[in-house]
Write a protein that holds these residues in place. Structure first.
Motif, PDB file in Angstrom:
ATOM      1  N   ILE A  16     -50.539  77.748 -26.581  1.00  0.00           N
ATOM      2  CA  ILE A  16     -51.445  76.003 -27.513  1.00  0.00           C
ATOM      3  C   ILE A  16     -52.663  75.847 -26.159  1.00  0.00           C
ATOM      4  CG2 ILE A  16     -50.048  75.334 -29.157  1.00  0.00           C
ATOM      5  CD1 ILE A  16     -49.569  73.375 -27.953  1.00  0.00           C
ATOM      6  N   ALA A  17     -54.063  75.730 -26.658  1.00  0.00           N
ATOM      7  CA  ALA A  17     -54.791  75.459 -25.783  1.00  0.00           C
ATOM      8  C   ALA A  17     -56.261  74.643 -26.133  1.00  0.00           C
ATOM      9  CB  ALA A  17     -54.703  76.292 -25.195  1.00  0.00           C
ATOM     10  N   VAL A  18     -57.069  73.807 -25.678  1.00  0.00           N
ATOM     11  CA  VAL A  18     -58.391  73.753 -26.039  1.00  0.00           C
ATOM     12  C   VAL A  18     -59.599  74.933 -25.105  1.00  0.00           C
ATOM     13  CG1 VAL A  18     -59.972  71.544 -26.179  1.00  0.00           C
ATOM     14  CG2 VAL A  18     -57.252  71.142 -26.910  1.00  0.00           C
ATOM     15  N   SER A  19     -60.460  75.762 -26.260  1.00  0.00           N
ATOM     16  CA  SER A  19     -61.658  76.079 -25.567  1.00  0.00           C
ATOM     17  C   SER A  19     -62.420  75.401 -26.312  1.00  0.00           C
ATOM     18  CB  SER A  19     -61.230  77.540 -25.856  1.00  0.00           C
ATOM     19  OG  SER A  19     -62.550  78.117 -25.213  1.00  0.00           O
ATOM     20  N   LEU A  20     -63.512  74.548 -24.866  1.00  0.00           N
ATOM     21  CA  LEU A  20     -64.794  74.474 -25.877  1.00  0.00           C
ATOM     22  C   LEU A  20     -65.233  75.157 -25.377  1.00  0.00           C
ATOM     23  CD1 LEU A  20     -63.883  70.204 -25.198  1.00  0.00           C
ATOM     24  CD2 LEU A  20     -64.136  72.267 -28.030  1.00  0.00           C
ATOM     25  N   ILE A 186     -59.473  68.359 -34.202  1.00  0.00           N
ATOM     26  CA  ILE A 186     -57.533  68.904 -33.968  1.00  0.00           C
ATOM     27  C   ILE A 186     -57.240  69.149 -32.540  1.00  0.00           C
ATOM     28  CG2 ILE A 186     -56.100  69.732 -34.986  1.00  0.00           C
ATOM     29  CD1 ILE A 186     -54.179  67.741 -35.134  1.00  0.00           C
ATOM     30  N   ASN A 187     -56.750  68.428 -31.550  1.00  0.00           N
ATOM     31  CA  ASN A 187     -55.942  68.837 -29.965  1.00  0.00           C
ATOM     32  C   ASN A 187     -54.851  68.997 -30.221  1.00  0.00           C
ATOM     33  OD1 ASN A 187     -59.150  69.713 -29.113  1.00  0.00           O
ATOM     34  ND2 ASN A 187     -59.203  68.015 -29.937  1.00  0.00           N
ATOM     35  N   VAL A 188     -54.380  69.875 -29.047  1.00  0.00           N
ATOM     36  CA  VAL A 188     -52.925  70.002 -29.123  1.00  0.00           C
ATOM     37  C   VAL A 188     -52.465  70.128 -28.408  1.00  0.00           C
ATOM     38  CG1 VAL A 188     -50.027  69.807 -29.550  1.00  0.00           C
ATOM     39  CG2 VAL A 188     -52.056  69.485 -31.468  1.00  0.00           C
ATOM     40  N   SER A 914     -60.039  77.832 -30.407  1.00  0.00           N
ATOM     41  CA  SER A 914     -60.369  78.266 -30.150  1.00  0.00           C
ATOM     42  C   SER A 914     -58.374  77.450 -28.949  1.00  0.00           C
ATOM     43  CB  SER A 914     -61.026  77.478 -29.394  1.00  0.00           C
ATOM     44  OG  SER A 914     -61.184  75.973 -29.346  1.00  0.00           O
ATOM     45  N   LEU A 915     -58.247  78.770 -28.046  1.00  0.00           N
ATOM     46  CA  LEU A 915     -57.190  78.478 -27.223  1.00  0.00           C
ATOM     47  C   LEU A 915     -57.320  78.719 -25.546  1.00  0.00           C
ATOM     48  CD1 LEU A 915     -55.247  81.266 -29.232  1.00  0.00           C
ATOM     49  CD2 LEU A 915     -54.668  78.845 -29.315  1.00  0.00           C
ATOM     50  N   ALA A 946     -52.914  64.408  -5.479  1.00  0.00           N
ATOM     51  CA  ALA A 946     -53.875  65.677  -6.424  1.00  0.00           C
ATOM     52  C   ALA A 946     -52.675  67.062  -6.257  1.00  0.00           C
ATOM     53  CB  ALA A 946     -55.165  66.112  -7.075  1.00  0.00           C
ATOM     54  N   ALA A 947     -52.196  66.347  -4.986  1.00  0.00           N
ATOM     55  CA  ALA A 947     -51.182  67.897  -4.950  1.00  0.00           C
ATOM     56  C   ALA A 947     -49.479  67.706  -4.829  1.00  0.00           C
ATOM     57  CB  ALA A 947     -51.346  68.033  -3.079  1.00  0.00           C
ATOM     58  N   ILE A 948     -49.108  66.794  -5.038  1.00  0.00           N
ATOM     59  CA  ILE A 948     -48.142  66.308  -5.596  1.00  0.00           C
ATOM     60  C   ILE A 948     -47.077  67.147  -6.270  1.00  0.00           C
ATOM     61  CG2 ILE A 948     -46.881  64.218  -6.167  1.00  0.00           C
ATOM     62  CD1 ILE A 948     -47.954  62.179  -4.052  1.00  0.00           C
ATOM     63  N   PRO A 949     -47.762  66.950  -7.996  1.00  0.00           N
ATOM     64  CA  PRO A 949     -47.109  67.764  -9.325  1.00  0.00           C
ATOM     65  C   PRO A 949     -46.996  68.889  -8.237  1.00  0.00           C
ATOM     66  CG  PRO A 949     -48.676  66.884  -9.899  1.00  0.00           C
ATOM     67  CD  PRO A 949     -49.274  66.463  -8.447  1.00  0.00           C
ATOM     68  N   GLY A 950     -47.773  69.549  -7.453  1.00  0.00           N
ATOM     69  CA  GLY A 950     -47.772  71.256  -7.934  1.00  0.00           C
ATOM     70  C   GLY A 950     -48.224  71.506  -8.566  1.00  0.00           C
ATOM     71  N   ARG A 951     -47.735  73.802  -8.704  1.00  0.00           N
ATOM     72  CA  ARG A 951     -48.084  74.297  -9.427  1.00  0.00           C
ATOM     73  C   ARG A 951     -47.850  73.611 -10.431  1.00  0.00           C
ATOM     74  NH1 ARG A 951     -46.390  79.313  -8.001  1.00  0.00           N
ATOM     75  NH2 ARG A 951     -47.661  79.755  -6.622  1.00  0.00           N
ATOM     76  N   GLU A 952     -49.112  73.878 -11.895  1.00  0.00           N
ATOM     77  CA  GLU A 952     -48.866  73.036 -13.397  1.00  0.00           C
ATOM     78  C   GLU A 952     -49.616  73.936 -14.204  1.00  0.00           C
ATOM     79  OE1 GLU A 952     -49.670  69.402 -14.778  1.00  0.00           O
ATOM     80  OE2 GLU A 952     -50.455  68.911 -12.660  1.00  0.00           O
ATOM     81  N   TYR A 953     -49.260  74.172 -15.503  1.00  0.00           N
ATOM     82  CA  TYR A 953     -49.551  75.235 -16.211  1.00  0.00           C
ATOM     83  C   TYR A 953     -49.663  74.241 -17.768  1.00  0.00           C
ATOM     84  CZ  TYR A 953     -45.176  75.539 -19.058  1.00  0.00           C
ATOM     85  OH  TYR A 953     -44.186  75.151 -19.294  1.00  0.00           O
ATOM     86  N   ARG A 954     -51.054  74.176 -18.227  1.00  0.00           N
ATOM     87  CA  ARG A 954     -51.043  73.702 -19.505  1.00  0.00           C
ATOM     88  C   ARG A 954     -51.984  74.313 -20.834  1.00  0.00           C
ATOM     89  NH1 ARG A 954     -53.039  69.954 -17.553  1.00  0.00           N
ATOM     90  NH2 ARG A 954     -55.379  70.421 -17.769  1.00  0.00           N
ATOM     91  N   VAL A 955     -51.188  74.610 -21.675  1.00  0.00           N
ATOM     92  CA  VAL A 955     -51.806  75.243 -22.937  1.00  0.00           C
ATOM     93  C   VAL A 955     -52.149  74.436 -24.105  1.00  0.00           C
ATOM     94  CG1 VAL A 955     -50.683  77.426 -22.574  1.00  0.00           C
ATOM     95  CG2 VAL A 955     -49.462  75.989 -23.985  1.00  0.00           C
ATOM     96  N   ALA A 956     -53.114  74.953 -24.733  1.00  0.00           N
ATOM     97  CA  ALA A 956     -53.265  74.274 -25.762  1.00  0.00           C
ATOM     98  C   ALA A 956     -54.156  74.451 -27.306  1.00  0.00           C
ATOM     99  CB  ALA A 956     -54.725  73.218 -25.431  1.00  0.00           C
ATOM    100  N   LEU A 957     -54.110  74.045 -28.093  1.00  0.00           N
ATOM    101  CA  LEU A 957     -54.640  74.432 -29.086  1.00  0.00           C
ATOM    102  C   LEU A 957     -56.504  73.592 -29.882  1.00  0.00           C
ATOM    103  CD1 LEU A 957     -55.176  76.332 -31.942  1.00  0.00           C
ATOM    104  CD2 LEU A 957     -53.301  75.138 -32.572  1.00  0.00           C
ATOM    105  N   GLN A 958     -57.282  73.906 -29.573  1.00  0.00           N
ATOM    106  CA  GLN A 958     -58.148  72.836 -30.812  1.00  0.00           C
ATOM    107  C   GLN A 958     -58.711  73.821 -31.564  1.00  0.00           C
ATOM    108  OE1 GLN A 958     -62.888  72.795 -30.191  1.00  0.00           O
ATOM    109  NE2 GLN A 958     -62.389  71.550 -29.185  1.00  0.00           N
ATOM    110  N   TYR A 959     -58.540  73.068 -33.129  1.00  0.00           N
ATOM    111  CA  TYR A 959     -59.167  73.242 -34.979  1.00  0.00           C
ATOM    112  C   TYR A 959     -60.126  72.355 -35.190  1.00  0.00           C
ATOM    113  CZ  TYR A 959     -57.937  76.038 -38.980  1.00  0.00           C
ATOM    114  OH  TYR A 959     -58.829  76.122 -39.939  1.00  0.00           O
ATOM    115  N   ASN A 960     -60.495  73.226 -36.026  1.00  0.00           N
ATOM    116  CA  ASN A 960     -62.057  71.689 -36.483  1.00  0.00           C
ATOM    117  C   ASN A 960     -61.915  72.310 -37.884  1.00  0.00           C
ATOM    118  OD1 ASN A 960     -63.821  71.465 -33.836  1.00  0.00           O
ATOM    119  ND2 ASN A 960     -63.217  73.500 -33.216  1.00  0.00           N
ATOM    120  N   PHE A 961     -61.958  71.531 -38.776  1.00  0.00           N
ATOM    121  CA  PHE A 961     -62.323  71.852 -39.674  1.00  0.00           C
ATOM    122  C   PHE A 961     -63.175  70.711 -40.481  1.00  0.00           C
ATOM    123  CE2 PHE A 961     -58.694  69.684 -38.632  1.00  0.00           C
ATOM    124  CZ  PHE A 961     -58.156  68.620 -39.971  1.00  0.00           C
TER     125      PHE A 961
END
Length: 961
Positions: A16-20, A186-188, A914-915, A946-961
């Motif tokens: 899931i991701a947000v793409s704008l 909506i964004n998740v 969008s993803l 900003a370096a403390i978490p290390g490598r991160e990933y985040r996936v998101a979804l945006q849906y417009n209606f």
């Protein structure tokens, strides 16, 4: 409560991701604003009350859109500000998110202090955190504003007191909420570190309704961020990870599970058998207490849950009057587990005689010794969490109108409040005796002893008395003895009670402004704006320990505060276009404060110049005076007491016979090298007279504090090399005069000794006059009894106006846009900040000290490079942030610089959906380690958080209606 535990199992694997659709980042306006400019419509940009049809003005302004925030990999508003090159100063890291900072996330423009940057929400002030940041600073918590509610953030990186009044000494951060939204969205999103220990989850939605002349936009969001400790990371989970363990004391590496210190005999060394009873070991090389390795128990990031709702509305009442309203509410919860909390206590050892009723007969008992006794509460015994909850709401309402064609007016009202509650588990005195020693507990050798009969009140403190025969119990495990409960965790629960710190801060304001055109010059109409505003601020922080009748042996952090401040401000601003190429801006403002302190009124002004020899080139210069009213915590803090773990008394040490030779040199002036008489050469072995463990001293506010003053100067140039390439350079200087600082009890004690001697004990070449204001203050704050010993409670820490800060540097930025027919559009952005000077002065008689190469709270260089590619439905952004080298803790050099690279990939899958995928810290860079840093996490987490978490990933979804 708004926040509920949201189950996110199974979401981690979802894609899931947000793409704008992204627009060019920072400094340049967003599409809508650019359209307004091209159509000749005028807009108000932070830093001025005048409407203008050009985005660039006399003040450097950075604009970050919501789309920019996502493309650069930011999850919070704090991440956005922390990535700015101008934000070059220390901010309290997540690894210390409670205690003095309470998890507050702040801005620190130019490195001159978080309380010297003004934070606004839709051009209106927000209430400060009720609990002071770092003990005494009034700041706004950026962590309470979710990205989901933000349309854009505008940052002015120069002083703006002539426009906004107090606090805007180093700049202004203005967060603009979403408004005029049409439709539903909506964004998740969900993500984690590649280590699998952070667990970020967020969901938000926004809905807008529009009609003829009106719009209503509402939204809600929830985010949940997990936390982790050193044990979750292989590079922080043990002593072998420390860059230079030899520099750490045993106390820094191991917990002191049990420690006993005698006033007359020093440390009482335990045996291996005694330490084994507490699952610890005898520590080397001193071997003076029991402990276990504690590095992995330290916190890296604290768990945090944030829930918000907001609503904005614009509406037209008639052709000349329109209205606007907004409401924002946020609730934030944070937790901190006290893995290695210590509860030291003074204990007297007696040969106790008893009366006929079996009660101690102290008149016929014999005192034998005094002990300082501490025992740690380890995770296997109990994990008492500190719970911190903060709620903030803001309501704004305004009317806008026009008259005489070229004049506009605005009426603005706002009310905002911040409530906080910190729940801190504490031990009452009697429960301490039960938990640690077994006094009064059934099934123990001491079950018949009532612990309340053993506490003795002295003038300023209480001690616990025990019989010498009971000394054998001091090294036993918690709860003293065997068989009380099967589950060790259950054993501790009954002994702890909750202490609460309740805080509230409020800010209410009403203002009226008018702007328009007044006459003509050769370059066009004269722009004029004026404002009058009234506001009232209140703050309170109350603590509940007094509710416990038998006292406490451990306590919360937070100085009780209560105060109110009324404020009136009047300002006027004008822009004089003398020619098509040259215009001059003028502003002045008068602010008056009524708060029962020495803070009175302040007059500030600003002079700016814009020169455009050709359309493509802007040369600008400005000079402004600034001021800041004292922090309300520093003014209105109630008288109380706090403890400092260990205090050395150099004045008594100097007068000790062991130092007779040095004292003779001081009195006679018979020394050739100042280092001969420096504190490093004194003999502090007279432990009984020069070192005090757990020294209780007074605290409180000071109504005699005066406002800080200062100035900002800026000279810059913006050159449009082509329609698609812009270069910008600004040189700035900021000075804060009459700065307010907090002086610790230890600093006052050291200063008192120096004042009595006539020179700084750690820098003997610096002379001190005992009649100078700083020495008079030191002698006033340090109290001694008839024997010359430091007097507890009556000795007190404090706050003073003293000296100045000065920072000078440059900001460089360039933007390039490349449009191709076959490969889409490329945007390149580069920002860089260089600090050339960072000076401070103790007082007018002291030398100016250059701290640029010596301050652990400052980055001399910061930069950010972003490359963005937009092609059809694809949107890809690669951002690299540069954090320059930091000053090592011991001053021996500098740590390594840090490069963090974030990648964002988004795709417009359908018209409505969008993803996207965000990868932060692609190369998995860690906190730059400093082999001289004597505290966890072995480096400057305040600069490189900003370096403390290390490598991160985040996936998101945006849906417009």
């Amino acid at each position: 409560m708004l926040i509920k535990k949201i189950q996110v199992a199974g979401l981690k694997a979802a894609v899931i991701a947000v793409s704008l659709a992204l627009t060019p980042t920072t400094v340049f306006a967003q599409d809508e604003e650019a359209k307004d400019e091209s159509e000749g419509n005028k807009v108000v940009i932070t830093g001025s009350r005048l409407k203008r049809n050009q985005m660039e003005g006399i003040s450097p302004v950075t604009i970050i859109s919501a789309e920019d925030m996502i493309a650069q990999g930011h999850a919070t508003a704090y991440d956005v500000i922390n990535s700015l090159s101008a934000n070059s100063g220390f901010s309290s890291p997540e690894s210390s998110s409670l205690g003095w900072s309470a998890g507050t996330q702040t801005v620190n423009l130019r490195g001159l202090g978080s309380n010297r940057s003004l934070v606004l929400l839709d051009f209106q002030r927000l209430p400060v955190t009720p609990k002071a940041y770092l003990g005494s600073d009034n700041v706004v918590n950026l962590g309470m504003i979710p990205i989901a509610a933000i349309e854009r953030i505008e940052v002015v990186s120069t002083g703006a007191s002539a426009i906004y009044g107090s606090d805007a000494m180093t700049g202004v951060v203005n967060v603009i909420l979403k408004r005029d939204f049409d439709g539903s969205q909506i964004n998740v999103s969900a993500g984690d570190t590649f280590e699998g220990d952070l667990h970020r989850f967020a969901i938000d939605g926004v809905k807008g309704w529009s009609g003829e002349g009106w719009n209503i936009t509402v939204g809600a969001s929830y985010t949940d961020t997990g936390g982790f400790t050193g044990n979750d990371r292989k590079e922080y989970d043990g002593i072998e990870d420390i860059p230079n363990p030899e520099l750490y004391s045993a106390r820094g590496l191991y917990s002191n599970d049990t420690e006993i210190w005698s006033w007359w005999h020093g440390q009482i060394r335990p045996t291996a058998e005694q330490c084994a009873m507490t699952d610890g070991q005898v520590l080397e090389p001193n071997g003076d207490y029991c402990g276990h390795e504690r590095i992995g128990e330290m916190s890296m990031i604290q768990p945090r849950q944030v829930a918000s709702v907001f609503a904005t509305s614009t509406f037209e009442l008639d052709n000349d009057i329109s209205g606007r309203a907004s409401f924002f509410y946020n609730q934030t919860k944070r937790q901190n587990t006290i893995y290695w909390s210590a509860t030291p206590q003074d204990v007297e050892v007696w040969d106790i005689a008893y009366d006929a009723n079996g009660n101690p007969d102290w008149d016929n008992s014999t005192w034998l010794n005094n002990l300082w006794y501490a025992k740690r509460i380890n995770p296997e015994n109990h994990n008492p969490d500190i719970e911190y909850e903060e709620e903030m709401f803001s309501f704004q309402f305004g009317l806008d109108g026009s008259f005489n064609d070229n004049w506009q007016w605005g009426l603005n009202t706002s009310f905002a409040r911040n409530d906080s509650e910190e729940v801190y588990p504490v031990l009452t005195q009697n429960n301490w005796a039960r938990l640690y020693l077994g006094f009064g507990n059934p099934g123990t050798p001491l079950e018949s002893v009532d612990p309340s009969t053993r506490w003795i009140q002295y003038s300023n403190y209480e001690v616990f008395r025990m019989d010498a025969s009971e000394m054998q119990d001091l090294y036993l495990p918690l709860f003293g003895h065997v068989g009380m409960y099967e589950n060790p965790g259950d054993r501790a629960e009954q002994f702890f009670v909750d202490s609460k710190t309740l805080g509230r801060s409020e800010n209410a304001s009403i203002s009226f402004d008018v702007s328009g055109e007044f006459g003509e010059l050769a370059g066009g109409a004269i722009g004029v704006a004026a404002v009058v505003e009234f506001s009232q601020s209140e703050i309170s922080l109350t603590n509940t320990p007094q509710e416990f009748a038998d006292g406490l042996v451990n306590w919360f952090v937070g100085l009780a505060t209560e105060g109110k401040r009324d404020h009136t401000g009047v300002g006027i601003e004008a822009n004089l276009p003398f020619t098509d190429q040259l215009s001059v801006s003028l502003a002045t403002r008068y602010d008056d404060y009524d708060d029962n302190s020495q803070t009175g009124s302040a007059q500030t002004y600003m002079l700016g110049l814009e020169y455009r020899p050709v359309d493509e080139l802007l040369i600008r210069a400005s000079y402004s005076t600034n001021f800041r009213a004292p922090d309300m915590h520093r003014l209105f803090g109630k008288r109380g007491t706090q403890f400092v773990g260990q205090v050395q008394d150099p004045w008594l040490a100097i007068n000790d016979p062991a130092n007779a030779e040095i004292l003779q040199k001081i009195n006679s002036g018979n020394y050739t090298d100042p280092s001969e008489i420096s504190a490093a050469n004194w003999d502090f072995s007279c432990v009984g007279c020069t070192t005090i463990n757990s020294f209780e001293h007074g605290t409180g506010g000071d109504l005699s504090l005066e406002e800080e003053e200062g100035y900002t100067a800026n000279v810059g140039v913006i050159y449009d090399v082509t329609d698609d390439w812009t270069v910008q350079l600004d040189i700035y200087e900021i000075e804060v005069q009459n700065r307010i600082i907090s002086v610790s009890m230890t600093d006052y004690i050291d200063l008192e000794a120096g004042c009595r001697l006539g020179f700084d004990i750690y820098n003997p070449s610096r002379e001190l006059d005992i009649n100078s204001p700083e020495c008079v203050s030191a002698l006033d704050h340090v109290a001694r009894d008839d024997d010359g010993q430091l007097a507890p409670v009556t000795s007190r820490a404090g706050h003073i106006n003293q000296g100045f800060f000065r920072s000078r540097g440059l900001d460089f930025a360039t933007r390039y846009r490349l449009e191709t027919e076959e490969m889409g559009t490329f945007n390149f952005t580069f920002d860089y900040n260089y600090v050339d000077t960072y000076q401070t002065q103790y007082d007018d008689a002291s030398p100016v000290i250059e701290w640029r190469n010596q301050d652990t709270g400052l980055l001399r260089n910061r930069g950010k490079l972003q490359t963005q590619w937009v092609y059809d439905a694809w949107n890809v952004s690669l951002s690299t942030m540069y954090y320059g080298s930091g000053f090592k803790w011991d001053g021996s050099g500098r740590s390594d610089a840090l490069f963090l690279t974030n990648l964002y990939v988004g795709n417009q899958v359908t018209e409505n959906m969008s993803l996207g995928l965000t990868l932060n810290n692609l190369t998995d860079e860690g906190l730059p380690k400093d082999e001289t840093w004597n505290n966890f996490p072995f480096g400057n987490a305040g600069l490189y958080s900003a370096a403390i978490p290390g490598r991160e990933y985040r996936v998101a979804l945006q849906y417009n209606f």
